[in-house]
Write a protein that holds these residues in place. Structure first.
Motif, PDB file in Angstrom:
ATOM      1  N   GLY A 188      -5.614  -5.162   5.770  1.00 29.88           N
ATOM      2  CA  GLY A 188      -6.980  -4.921   6.204  1.00 29.88           C
ATOM      3  C   GLY A 188      -7.988  -5.338   5.154  1.00 29.88           C
ATOM      4  N   LYS A 189      -9.205  -4.812   5.279  1.00 29.69           N
ATOM      5  CA  LYS A 189     -10.288  -5.212   4.385  1.00 29.69           C
ATOM      6  C   LYS A 189     -10.083  -4.759   2.949  1.00 29.69           C
ATOM      7  CE  LYS A 189     -12.981  -1.130   5.714  1.00 29.69           C
ATOM      8  NZ  LYS A 189     -14.251  -0.626   6.290  1.00 29.69           N
ATOM      9  N   ASP A 190      -9.237  -3.739   2.744  1.00 26.80           N
ATOM     10  CA  ASP A 190      -8.999  -3.242   1.389  1.00 26.80           C
ATOM     11  C   ASP A 190      -7.574  -3.519   0.901  1.00 26.80           C
ATOM     12  OD1 ASP A 190     -11.622  -2.096   1.187  1.00 26.80           O
ATOM     13  OD2 ASP A 190     -10.934  -0.457   2.469  1.00 26.80           O
ATOM     14  N   GLY A 191      -6.837  -4.313   1.634  1.00 20.62           N
ATOM     15  CA  GLY A 191      -5.468  -4.632   1.225  1.00 20.62           C
ATOM     16  C   GLY A 191      -4.444  -4.185   2.248  1.00 20.62           C
ATOM     17  N   ALA A 192      -3.211  -4.027   1.799  1.00 19.31           N
ATOM     18  CA  ALA A 192      -2.111  -3.682   2.701  1.00 19.31           C
ATOM     19  C   ALA A 192      -2.317  -2.300   3.306  1.00 19.31           C
ATOM     20  CB  ALA A 192      -0.792  -3.742   1.950  1.00 19.31           C
ATOM     21  N   LEU A 193      -2.119  -2.214   4.620  1.00 18.68           N
ATOM     22  CA  LEU A 193      -2.176  -0.919   5.289  1.00 18.68           C
ATOM     23  C   LEU A 193      -0.804  -0.266   5.230  1.00 18.68           C
ATOM     24  CD1 LEU A 193      -4.258  -1.715   8.506  1.00 18.68           C
ATOM     25  CD2 LEU A 193      -5.067  -1.130   6.215  1.00 18.68           C
ATOM     26  N   GLU A 194      -0.813   1.044   5.046  1.00 20.87           N
ATOM     27  CA  GLU A 194       0.454   1.767   5.016  1.00 20.87           C
ATOM     28  C   GLU A 194       1.034   1.822   6.426  1.00 20.87           C
ATOM     29  OE1 GLU A 194       2.187   6.171   3.785  1.00 20.87           O
ATOM     30  OE2 GLU A 194       0.217   5.506   3.061  1.00 20.87           O
ATOM     31  N   THR A 195       2.227   1.268   6.583  1.00 19.21           N
ATOM     32  CA  THR A 195       2.871   1.247   7.896  1.00 19.21           C
ATOM     33  C   THR A 195       4.093   2.146   7.896  1.00 19.21           C
ATOM     34  OG1 THR A 195       4.194  -0.689   7.274  1.00 19.21           O
ATOM     35  CG2 THR A 195       2.095  -1.108   8.371  1.00 19.21           C
ATOM     36  N   GLU A 196       4.365   2.742   9.051  1.00 21.54           N
ATOM     37  CA  GLU A 196       5.449   3.715   9.139  1.00 21.54           C
ATOM     38  C   GLU A 196       6.761   3.106   9.623  1.00 21.54           C
ATOM     39  OE1 GLU A 196       4.063   6.845  11.599  1.00 21.54           O
ATOM     40  OE2 GLU A 196       2.349   7.338  10.333  1.00 21.54           O
ATOM     41  N   THR A 230       0.430   1.852  12.152  1.00 21.45           N
ATOM     42  CA  THR A 230      -0.467   2.433  11.164  1.00 21.45           C
ATOM     43  C   THR A 230      -1.487   3.337  11.849  1.00 21.45           C
ATOM     44  OG1 THR A 230      -2.123   1.925   9.461  1.00 21.45           O
ATOM     45  CG2 THR A 230      -1.954   0.392  11.301  1.00 21.45           C
ATOM     46  N   ASP A 231      -1.974   4.333  11.121  1.00 24.22           N
ATOM     47  CA  ASP A 231      -3.001   5.229  11.636  1.00 24.22           C
ATOM     48  C   ASP A 231      -4.408   4.700  11.361  1.00 24.22           C
ATOM     49  OD1 ASP A 231      -1.131   7.061  12.551  1.00 24.22           O
ATOM     50  OD2 ASP A 231      -1.068   8.132  10.627  1.00 24.22           O
ATOM     51  N   GLU A 232      -4.518   3.667  10.544  1.00 19.77           N
ATOM     52  CA  GLU A 232      -5.827   3.146  10.165  1.00 19.77           C
ATOM     53  C   GLU A 232      -6.378   2.245  11.263  1.00 19.77           C
ATOM     54  OE1 GLU A 232      -6.604   1.881   6.152  1.00 19.77           O
ATOM     55  OE2 GLU A 232      -4.586   2.495   5.542  1.00 19.77           O
ATOM     56  N   GLU A 233      -7.625   2.495  11.668  1.00 21.12           N
ATOM     57  CA  GLU A 233      -8.296   1.671  12.671  1.00 21.12           C
ATOM     58  C   GLU A 233      -9.239   0.697  11.971  1.00 21.12           C
ATOM     59  OE1 GLU A 233     -10.241   4.096  15.541  1.00 21.12           O
ATOM     60  OE2 GLU A 233      -8.426   5.150  16.158  1.00 21.12           O
ATOM     61  N   GLN A 234      -8.956  -0.585  12.126  1.00 22.03           N
ATOM     62  CA  GLN A 234      -9.787  -1.618  11.508  1.00 22.03           C
ATOM     63  C   GLN A 234     -10.025  -2.740  12.517  1.00 22.03           C
ATOM     64  OE1 GLN A 234      -9.112  -2.962   7.551  1.00 22.03           O
ATOM     65  NE2 GLN A 234      -8.454  -0.952   6.795  1.00 22.03           N
ATOM     66  N   VAL A 241      -7.677  -7.388  11.087  1.00 17.66           N
ATOM     67  CA  VAL A 241      -6.540  -7.307  10.170  1.00 17.66           C
ATOM     68  C   VAL A 241      -5.751  -8.619  10.244  1.00 17.66           C
ATOM     69  CG1 VAL A 241      -6.319  -4.808  10.394  1.00 17.66           C
ATOM     70  CG2 VAL A 241      -4.965  -6.300  11.872  1.00 17.66           C
ATOM     71  N   THR A 242      -4.923  -8.819   9.232  1.00 20.47           N
ATOM     72  CA  THR A 242      -4.010  -9.957   9.207  1.00 20.47           C
ATOM     73  C   THR A 242      -2.590  -9.435   9.322  1.00 20.47           C
ATOM     74  OG1 THR A 242      -5.496 -11.266   7.827  1.00 20.47           O
ATOM     75  CG2 THR A 242      -3.176 -11.919   7.852  1.00 20.47           C
ATOM     76  N   VAL A 243      -1.843  -9.976  10.252  1.00 24.11           N
ATOM     77  CA  VAL A 243      -0.452  -9.575  10.464  1.00 24.11           C
ATOM     78  C   VAL A 243       0.468 -10.647   9.892  1.00 24.11           C
ATOM     79  CG1 VAL A 243       1.312  -9.097  12.196  1.00 24.11           C
ATOM     80  CG2 VAL A 243      -1.011  -8.235  12.515  1.00 24.11           C
ATOM     81  N   HIS A 244       1.430 -10.216   9.100  1.00 23.86           N
ATOM     82  CA  HIS A 244       2.412 -11.112   8.498  1.00 23.86           C
ATOM     83  C   HIS A 244       3.791 -10.735   9.025  1.00 23.86           C
ATOM     84  CE1 HIS A 244       4.505 -12.739   4.609  1.00 23.86           C
ATOM     85  NE2 HIS A 244       4.501 -13.650   5.573  1.00 23.86           N
TER      86      HIS A 244
END
Length: 517
Positions: free
Chosen positions: A218-226, A247-251, A254-257
């Motif tokens: 996301g905008k601040d780096g890697a999102l924590e994924t479960e 992830t619980d973060e709503e943005q 995002v970039t998906v790899h």
């Protein structure tokens, strides 16, 4: 087997692993040895694989598959192409001997998948290259498809999946070019926002399970994924992964790899919006210092650029629009700064201003690899529709586009670095007609929307091939399909990379016997 033959097989096998299998021809033993290396021969591939994701879960979906292979010199007379459902096999009816054998603790496992009967083809292409073949399906039960083409149908085989959804989330026109399996994909422009429902579709063509990791930035780096690590995709099957479950973060952006640990898959993101329609987000070109995003529709009302750079090094990019008159710099968006490992989004507004255009991203100073895509909106208010244009690979030797219609297709070609000539061929129609060819000159730094020379007798859908005739100047292209529906300007855009019809087979006398050790 002598060492020369071994070296040819080793070189060709490495190249054919991605594009298919090439005919091997040994070097001419009578050729003079003048000490100058001989250029690699380009030969038609003999086998191609394509994967089509599950088209839709909507009961209102209407999907068309279009298969096409260009006529290619040097191919054999035999061959065929077909698309089959990506399932482990046709389930046996309950109570039969077959169902009893396949039931038990290992139900759905690799052993059962390998021995299960294949599904009946959804589409078969056997008559002749050079003419499209179509198949239709409706509703939300259509599966992902596994495709194979052999012989004269393999070189440049292209399949388009186009879906019209009448209403609901993601309504509008959704299109995707079915892709070859690979091991890594980048998708800038995905979203975990409340109004978006984005699925990462993973399709495994092989007889053993694939293991996949999905990373989200996301905008601040890697999102924590479960649950994004170690996703298992069963043999000959497809797995849609809802991005918001990782992830619980709503943005918004995002970039998906997608990284494949074991095996290989096809991957695509289906991005569905509650109010702005939806479309497929295809993978961006591999990370590079400079990128081209070709064919932004001329009537785009909003363009949002999403850029990501892997690693920890920041990137500074110059943003330019290749217009019909040349390269111009959008006012207020001359450059974009991308922090390392973070997703950056920039609103460019109606950057094309009623003209053909392609975005060109180049480094302002040092070159740092990036990936990019744009989300494009057409229409106003409640009648808006969205689609995506990812950074594209070059057209290369030849690019192929299918499922074109006489009134609903626009071909955009850009030559950002130098003038180029391109030969555009219209195929026979799926319901008849004769092919036609025209050559166009694309001025340096410009984008041209080409008025395709469709003969009057072409009926049904047709295919386009784009072949650069200039050496050195890279060419990029895309095709936009439109299908207005009740005031909504439904559309979809597909970039046109090289269609992988030819494979380079090096002529070499180098001793590669070390490979046997």
């Amino acid at each position: 087997m002598n060492r020369t033959t071994l070296s040819l097989i080793a070189g060709a096998t490495a190249l054919a692993a991605v594009t298919g299998f090439a005919v091997l021809t040994a070097p001419d033993p009578t050729a003079a040895d003048d000490g100058v290396a001989t250029a690699a021969a380009r030969l038609p591939v003999e086998r191609s694989s394509l994967l089509c994701p599950t088209p839709s879960t909507s009961d209102l979906a209407e999907t068309t598959y279009t298969s096409f292979t260009p006529v290619t010199k040097g191919t054999e007379n035999e061959g065929s192409a077909e698309l089959r459902p990506a399932t482990a096999g046709r389930p046996a009816e309950e109570g039969t001997e077959e169902s009893e054998k396949e039931s038990g603790e290992d139900d759905g496992g690799e052993e059962a998948a390998a021995s299960a009967k294949p599904e009946k083809p959804v589409l078969e292409h056997k008559k002749e290259p050079g003419k499209p073949v179509t198949a239709d399906t409706s509703g939300g039960e259509a599966p992902a498809l596994l495709g194979t083409a052999e012989g004269r149908f393999a070189p440049g085989w292209t399949v388009q999946q186009t879906t019209e959804v009448a209403a609901g989330t993601g309504r509008g026109l959704q299109g995707v070019t079915c892709t070859a399996p690979d091991t890594e994909f980048w998708f800038p422009g995905a979203s975990t926002a409340t109004e978006r429902t984005d699925y990462v579709h993973l399709t495994n063509p092989d007889g053993s399970a694939a293991v996949v990791d999905i990373e989200v930035y996301g905008k601040d780096g890697a999102l924590e994924t479960e649950v994004g690590e170690g996703i298992t995709v069963k043999p000959h099957s497809s797995e849609p992964v809802l991005l918001s479950t990782l992830t619980d973060e709503e943005q918004t952006d995002v970039t998906v790899h997608v990284v494949v640990r074991s095996g290989r898959v096809g991957a695509a993101v289906q991005a569905l919006d509650d109010s702005l329609g939806g479309d497929w987000l295809a993978a961006s070109a591999d990370p590079a210092g400079s990128l081209v995003l070709p064919g932004i529709p001329e009537d785009a009302t909003a363009v949002r650029l999403v850029v990501f750079t892997p690693g920890n090094v920041d990137a500074d990019l110059k943003v330019q629009l290749a217009s019909p008159s040349g390269l111009i710099t959008p006012a207020g968006n001359e450059t974009v700064h991308v922090k390392g490992g973070m997703t950056t989004a920039v609103d460019l507004g109606d950057v094309t201003r009623g003209e053909a255009g392609s975005l060109v991203l180049t480094p302002t100073d040092r070159s740092v690899p990036v990936v990019a895509a744009v989300r494009v909106l057409r229409g106003q208010g409640d009648d808006q529709e969205s689609a995506f244009v990812p950074a594209a690979r070059e057209v290369g030797l030849r690019a192929t586009s299918v499922d074109n219609t006489a009134k609903g297709s626009t071909l955009a070609v850009t030559a950002p670095e130098g003038a180029a000539k391109v030969r555009v061929t219209v195929s026979a129609g799926s319901e008849g007609g004769t092919p036609a060819t025209e050559t166009y000159t694309i001025k340096a730094g410009t984008t041209q929307n080409i008025e395709v020379p469709v003969p009057d007798d072409v009926e049904g859908t047709y295919a386009l091939t784009v072949e650069p005739e200039s050496d050195g100047a890279p060419v990029y292209a895309s095709r936009t399909l439109t299908a207005p529906d009740d005031g909504v300007p439904a559309f979809t855009v597909q970039t046109l990379p090289d269609d992988r019809g030819m494979v380079a087979v090096p002529h070499t006398e180098e001793d590669l016997s070390v490979l046997q050790r």
